[in-house]
Enzyme design. Structure first.
Site, PDB file in Angstrom:
ATOM      1  N   SER A  30       0.837  -1.195   0.000  1.00 62.34           N
ATOM      2  CA  SER A  30       0.000   0.000   0.000  1.00 62.34           C
ATOM      3  C   SER A  30       0.884   1.262   0.000  1.00 62.34           C
ATOM      4  O   SER A  30       1.776   1.399  -0.830  1.00 62.34           O
ATOM      5  CB  SER A  30      -0.931  -0.061   1.211  1.00 62.34           C
ATOM      6  OG  SER A  30      -1.906   0.929   1.135  1.00 62.34           O
ATOM      7  N   ASP A  57      -8.828  -6.417  -4.417  1.00 58.39           N
ATOM      8  CA  ASP A  57      -8.417  -5.112  -3.880  1.00 58.39           C
ATOM      9  C   ASP A  57      -9.067  -4.015  -4.739  1.00 58.39           C
ATOM     10  O   ASP A  57      -8.757  -3.881  -5.916  1.00 58.39           O
ATOM     11  CB  ASP A  57      -6.886  -5.014  -3.940  1.00 58.39           C
ATOM     12  CG  ASP A  57      -6.345  -3.723  -3.330  1.00 58.39           C
ATOM     13  OD1 ASP A  57      -7.147  -2.822  -3.013  1.00 58.39           O
ATOM     14  OD2 ASP A  57      -5.116  -3.628  -3.177  1.00 58.39           O
ATOM     15  N   HIS A  85      -7.969  -5.112  -0.093  1.00 57.45           N
ATOM     16  CA  HIS A  85      -6.677  -4.446   0.009  1.00 57.45           C
ATOM     17  C   HIS A  85      -5.828  -5.050   1.133  1.00 57.45           C
ATOM     18  O   HIS A  85      -4.616  -5.195   1.011  1.00 57.45           O
ATOM     19  CB  HIS A  85      -6.923  -2.952   0.263  1.00 57.45           C
ATOM     20  CG  HIS A  85      -5.682  -2.133   0.303  1.00 57.45           C
ATOM     21  ND1 HIS A  85      -4.822  -2.066  -0.764  1.00 57.45           N
ATOM     22  CD2 HIS A  85      -5.136  -1.360   1.275  1.00 57.45           C
ATOM     23  CE1 HIS A  85      -3.805  -1.258  -0.454  1.00 57.45           C
ATOM     24  NE2 HIS A  85      -3.974  -0.834   0.770  1.00 57.45           N
TER      25      HIS A  85
END
Lengths: 403, 196
Positions: free
Chosen positions: A160, A335, A368
């Site tokens: 991320s 995601d 995610h």
């Protein structure tokens, strides 16, 4: 110890605070005269310092990536945030690598940030803490590498927002990194990503307990706002299917509107009816009591501002024309915060720059957050890739010892 | 090493950029890296193969050939390889065009469906040929676009593709004089080295 430590854990770990006296000039032009970084290390640095891995954390992460802290002589219940990947025999193997994890500047887990006392005023920085960009973080991480006498990382790894720091490393310090592992990231935020961040910020800044960011002096904090911000964020970290899996199990009975009820019946009011509501509130509230609202505001801005292409006339591939590090890019099918298309965009940019890149698109319902989960194919892929990184490290070591 | 791969190995320049479409476990790219210090890039879709590539230190991108190669720039590779995959893609002609756009030279290996045993199988049994090299029933075969050496020559001539080299081999990847005289009848696998 109340419970035993798993064999594949790095065990009890102790953070270390490192002070930096050299001023750091930020992207914004502002200067931080001196600062502290809280770090944790796992494994041993080898003789030629070629086996070091840097772990970069995401929005709510910190230096505590693996193992257990000791609390009042007892082992803490929960391990570090990336314990699935870091430890003996795990993908980032602490028997092989020297793994460094830090709390970034502007964070709230010990490194200099909004909760730190500003030496000029004698009060906490609060909302006056300068906006920090990913580039600033990476500059501070490079200073940390200098401090640890690590010229070149065997790998810099992050998921991320952590993956964005990895990209920045490859751009700003191409000669100081051999492998860049970028997981569930994006070359920059989409308008939708920024929109979610703005809703999170608005919910914090409109909380009556926010006091324009000076809530420390009032002995309070914007609990409701930060809870709400985290609830919104949390939804974007999960996937529709993983939420159904968690909260829709009773749907087969047909009486619960397809979702699990909190108390077993409908209340016909505006209180919590469904389990997903109480779950989100619990998650949000527990987060709000452990995280600083000013840090949260700051780091969402760090995310929004990330766009390394701006220095290269919008063509990100030009940012990667220099350097020899190899890339591994990983995305997850469910995601929707940084979906696989964003990772493919990155892969294509790297291909355009004629860089060495591998790409995995992992099938997972985890959304995610899958990058933190023990998804078998994901862990296997990381292990395989890192085994080659380890071999290079040992070859290097042998060569340098022979010479 | 398979004889067909040893033939095409000689067509790869040292230190050149090689893109292998359907690179499998990456062993051929690993060999080229070792012996010719090439810049390697493999594409595959199979999770197990991809993991083997990672273990071998081969660059591998998880990508479906049927979704196109638009992400690769013009002339970005010296050689583009397609071994035993042409017959399994949805649009082989488009793929060949794309390969020639991306690579200066391309190498394609495919099974020759006009091999005399296949012809005999179809004529005598009246059923789709199943053999050691093509061991699938018609309904479960990944091979959806069979062609012959003559077919591929025809494709090359209509598209003005230069055939730099063409070799045919049997299923042991050996070549014989009979195959050289009647490639379309006696060749089991065709190996083409082509360019624009």
């Amino acid at each position: 110890m109340t419970s035993t430590i798993p064999k594949d854990s790095v065990g009890i770990v102790k953070p270390e605070l490192i002070h930096f006296d050299e001023a750091l000039t930020l992207r914004s032009g502002k200067v931080i005269e001196s600062y502290d970084l809280m770090i944790e290390c796992y494994g041993e640095l080898n003789q030629d310092k070629s086996n070091a891995i840097l772990i970069c954390h995401a929005l709510s992460g910190d230096h505590h990536a693996a193992g257990y802290h000791e609390l009042e002589g007892k082992k803490d219940e929960k391990p570090g945030w990336w314990d699935t990947c870091i430890g003996p025999g795990k993908p980032f193997d602490s028997d092989i690598f020297f793994i460094v994890s830090l709390n970034n500047l502007g964070g709230c887990s010990g490194s200099t940030g909004p909760t730190t006392i500003n030496p000029e005023t004698g009060k906490a920085y609060g909302p006056d803490f300068p906006i920090i960009t990913v580039r600033d973080w990476v500059n501070s991480q490079a200073r940390l590498a200098d401090h640890l006498e690590i010229d070149q990382w065997a790998a810099v790894i992050g998921g991320s927002l952590g993956g964005m720091q990895v990209l920045r490393w490859a751009i700003s310090y191409p000669e100081r990194i051999r492998h860049a592992i970028v997981i569930a990231a994006a070359p920059k935020l989409s308008a939708q990503n920024i929109a979610f961040n703005e809703v999170a910020r608005q919910s914090i800044t409109t909380d009556p307990d926010f006091h324009q960011g000076h809530y420390y002096e009032q002995g309070t904090y914007p609990k409701k706002g930060l809870t709400l911000a985290r609830m919104i964020g949390h939804i974007t970290y999960l996937s529709d299917s993983s939420m159904n899996e968690k909260f829709g199990k009773d749907s087969l009975t047909g009486g619960n509107f397809g979702r699990d009820l909190s108390t077993g019946k409908l209340n016909f009011g505006f209180d919590v009816d469904f389990q997903v509501e109480s779950y989100l509130q619990y998650k949000g509230e527990s987060f709000s009591s452990n995280f600083d609202a000013n840090s949260y505001l700051l780091i969402t801005k760090t995310l929004d501002y990330f766009d390394p292409a701006v220095d290269y006339e919008g063509d990100l591939s030009k940012a990667f024309l220099h350097g020899n590090c190899k890339f591994l890019v990983v995305s997850f099918s469910s995601d929707w915060r940084f979906p696989p298309e964003r990772s493919r965009e990155l892969v294509n940019t790297l291909l355009k720059a004629k860089r060495q890149v591998s790409y995995l698109e992992i099938e997972s319902d985890g959304g995610h957050d899958a990058f933190l989960l023990p998804v078998p194919r994901y862990l296997e892929g990381l292990s395989s890739y890192l085994s080659v990184v380890a071999n290079e490290t040992f070859t290097n070591e042998k060569t340098s010892h022979a010479s | 090493m398979r004889a067909d791969l040893s033939i095409i190995k000689d067509w790869i320049e040292p230190q050149s950029r090689v893109l292998d479409l359907g690179c499998g476990d990456g062993s051929f790219l690993a060999l080229l890296k070792e012996e010719k210090q090439i810049f390697d890039c493999g594409l595959d879709l199979d999770a197990e193969n991809i993991n083997k590539c990672l273990l071998a230190g081969v660059n591998v991108i998880e990508q479906d050939l049927d979704k196109g190669l638009a992400n690769f720039s013009d002339n970005s590779f010296d050689s583009v390889l397609l071994t035993q995959t042409l017959q399994a893609v949805q649009k082989p002609d488009v793929l060949v065009d794309e390969m020639l756009r991306i690579g200066e030279k391309c190498i394609i290996i495919f099974p020759n469906f006009a091999y005399w045993r296949y012809r005999l199988y179809l004529v005598s049994k009246g059923r789709m040929p199943v053999s050691k090299s093509i061991p699938f029933e018609w309904y479960d075969t990944p091979n959806i676009h069979f062609c012959t050496i003559k077919d591929f020559d025809f494709l090359c001539s209509t598209k003005n593709i230069k055939v730099l080299n063409r070799t045919v081999v049997d299923d042991k990847h050996q070549n014989s004089s009979l195959m050289n005289i009647y490639p379309n009848l006696f060749g089991i696998n065709a190996i083409y080295h082509i360019s624009r």
